[in-house]
Write an enzyme that holds these catalytic residues in place. Structure first.
Site, short mmCIF file in Angstrom:
data_model
loop_
_atom_site.label_atom_id
_atom_site.label_comp_id
_atom_site.label_asym_id
_atom_site.label_seq_id
_atom_site.Cartn_x
_atom_site.Cartn_y
_atom_site.Cartn_z
N ARG A 120 95.70 7.76 -29.07
CA ARG A 120 95.34 7.16 -27.87
C ARG A 120 94.42 5.59 -28.21
NH1 ARG A 120 91.16 9.40 -25.35
NH2 ARG A 120 91.63 8.28 -23.42
N LYS A 185 88.38 17.22 -34.96
CA LYS A 185 89.68 17.03 -34.34
C LYS A 185 90.67 18.00 -34.92
CE LYS A 185 92.28 13.81 -31.60
NZ LYS A 185 92.14 12.32 -31.04
N ARG A 320 81.41 10.14 -26.09
CA ARG A 320 80.94 10.91 -27.20
C ARG A 320 79.47 11.56 -26.77
NH1 ARG A 320 77.45 7.05 -28.79
NH2 ARG A 320 77.87 4.86 -28.33
C1 BTN Z 1 95.30 11.04 -29.71
O1 BTN Z 1 94.77 9.64 -30.10
O2 BTN Z 1 94.38 12.05 -29.88
C2 BTN Z 1 96.66 11.22 -29.39
C3 BTN Z 1 97.48 11.62 -30.61
C4 BTN Z 1 98.99 11.85 -30.14
C5 BTN Z 1 99.76 11.97 -31.26
C6 BTN Z 1 101.11 12.58 -31.14
S1 BTN Z 1 102.20 12.94 -32.43
C7 BTN Z 1 103.60 13.13 -31.69
C8 BTN Z 1 103.61 11.89 -30.55
N1 BTN Z 1 104.05 10.71 -31.21
C9 BTN Z 1 103.25 9.73 -31.24
O3 BTN Z 1 103.53 8.75 -31.71
N2 BTN Z 1 102.04 10.17 -30.65
C10 BTN Z 1 101.96 11.54 -30.38
#
Ligand code: BTN
Length: 324
Positions: A120, A185, A320
């Protein structure tokens, strides 16, 4: 020849001589050596010892479409358009977006490694080879973009339920969509929309779960993190984990499509990491302090500020805890 074949032979963690591998793959020893070099590009930890051959210490538990399908219900199996496992890809979300653009629902893609995993807010998602889970799938929802407000929260509930089924306890959700254990996380969700916004919305749901994060890769993570194997205290079969996760997510996407977010609100609130805590909400433009008072029926954060309760919808925001 694909790298997958040599990886399958080395997955047992034992030493295999170049001769043996060459015979099994019908290639010369020097071709075996070239394949071994290619594995280095995938950052596979491959040991090569003179007189003994090649070995991947600890072995590998590669994802197999037919094995992980065993965890899917009949309904979910029949809703699959395709289930792909890629050894390496830039981003499973990027690939799934191509299928969403072609309006294919139920396209599912896992990868062993992502070279440009997306998180994100423009962040990278650390995606080392064959240790964690990277999953994306396409889905279509009616009711316009406003009906999607709580989608990533419902997916968070589904992912937590899957991780609980795999033995994970004391899981928390941080609005809008982080999975945490004891404040660290464990996973994240990235929902991306495809094409024009209309009544029928095509969506890619991407989920990353840290299952067995190697410490070498963890150096690139810029926040406190954990992985599921540390939470449960033993190793977990990756096909079981991936299949269980997909099964919970598909079931929830169906439920969400029919009934919206409200049915998932209570479950989300039970796992709310910041319930009644002083928090700071940051957007590109400003920071707002307040007390997190859970979420409403659509998944908006209820932030108690001096002006009363503000309903905050998702997007490029982060939350946060306030330093005491
Ligand atoms: C975050 O930032 O918390 C979201 C992370 C999401 C990661 C997943 S891994 C599978 C899918 N492909 C990506 O490029 N991102 C999501």
């Amino acid at each position: 020849m694909s790298a997958r074949k040599i990886l399958s032979l080395l997955a047992d963690g034992e030493f295999h001589s170049g001769e043996e591998l060459g015979a099994a793959l019908s290639i010369t020893r020097s071709a075996v050596w070239k394949q071994a070099k290619k594995l280095e590009d995938l950052q596979v930890e491959l040991h090569s010892v003179k007189g003994r051959g090649y070995c991947i210490p600890g072995g590998l538990n590669l994802l197999e479409p037919e094995v992980l399908k065993l965890s899917l219900s009949e309904d979910n199996l029949s809703a699959l358009a395709d289930l792909q496992v890629h050894l390496e890809i830039d981003s499973t979300n990027r690939l799934a977006l191509e299928f969403a653009a072609k309006q294919v629902p139920g396209f599912v893609c896992f990868a062993e490694q992502q070279s440009a995993g997306r998180g994100r807010r423009g962040r990278a998602w650390v995606s080392p080879f064959a240790r964690n889970i990277y999953l994306s799938l396409t889905w279509a929802f009616d009711g316009g973009v406003s009906a999607l407000e709580g989608l990533s929260l419902a997916v968070g509930v589904a992912a937590s339920n899957a991780l609980k089924e795999l033995g994970g306890g004391n899981l928390e959700l941080k609005w809008p969509n982080d999975l945490l254990h004891e404040g660290k996380k464990l996973g994240g969700i990235l929902v991306e929309m495809s094409g024009e916004v209309s009544d029928r919305c095509w969506v890619v749901i991407g989920i990353g779960i840290n299952l067995q994060m190697p410490s070498s890769a963890a150096r690139d993570i810029d926040q406190p993190w954990t992985d599921l194997e540390s939470v449960v205290g033993h190793s977990i079969d990756r096909n079981l984990a991936a299949g269980t996760l997909l099964n919970h997510i598909m079931t929830t996407l169906n439920g969400y499509q029919k009934n919206g977010f409200a049915a998932y609100r209570d479950d989300w609130q039970q796992m709310d990491a910041f319930k009644d805590q002083p928090v700071v909400l940051s957007t590109m433009l400003k920071q707002t302090t307040g007390i997190a008072r859970g979420i409403n029926n659509k998944g908006a954060l209820l932030l108690e500020t001096r002006n009363g309760i503000e309903e905050i919808t998702g997007g490029e925001v982060s939350l946060r805890k306030q330093q005491q």
